[in-house]
Design an enzyme around this catalytic site. Sequence first.
Site, PDB file in Angstrom:
ATOM      1  N   CYS A 104       0.809  -1.234   0.000  1.00 44.03           N
ATOM      2  CA  CYS A 104       0.000   0.000   0.000  1.00 44.03           C
ATOM      3  C   CYS A 104       0.834   1.273   0.000  1.00 44.03           C
ATOM      4  CB  CYS A 104      -0.968   0.006   1.178  1.00 44.03           C
ATOM      5  SG  CYS A 104      -0.202   0.273   2.800  1.00 44.03           S
ATOM      6  N   CYS A 124      13.751   0.285  12.023  1.00 36.13           N
ATOM      7  CA  CYS A 124      13.161   1.022  13.140  1.00 36.13           C
ATOM      8  C   CYS A 124      11.772   1.486  12.699  1.00 36.13           C
ATOM      9  CB  CYS A 124      14.081   2.193  13.475  1.00 36.13           C
ATOM     10  SG  CYS A 124      13.674   3.037  14.992  1.00 36.13           S
TER      11      CYS A 124
END
Length: 137
Positions: A104, A124
Amino acid sequence: MTTSNEQFAVNKTEQEWREILTPEQFHVLRKHGTERAGTSPLDKVYEPGIYKCSGCGTPLFKSETKFNSGTGWPSFYAPIDGAIATTVDRSLFMTRVEVHCATCGGHLGHVFPDGPAPTGQRYCMNGVSLEFVPAES
């Protein structure tokens, strides 16, 4: 900064994203925001399971690749093959590698070359960009 939908399998208008995401999810996933360090409960989750994109449900990371980076964000040393895409982020007067959901285009976080073996990478991630699905026992 916004994420273009053109190159992704899941395409929604800005209004459609606003209807299915919380305001914080929308800010991070669709506007490249960052949640405050230490605010995600997923940072301390180490049970077996899968971390999926909170925008489209694509499996992104396996729990076995998660580690405590001490940064206050959920961190992983490797994504699931084919689950992510990266771009160069030159905002905030620095150059970083931005991580997106390959399905997406949602902004997940950044990857840095200071992670543990075996990859040496630290993905991260913003916890709000992820949904944890525990393994079935």
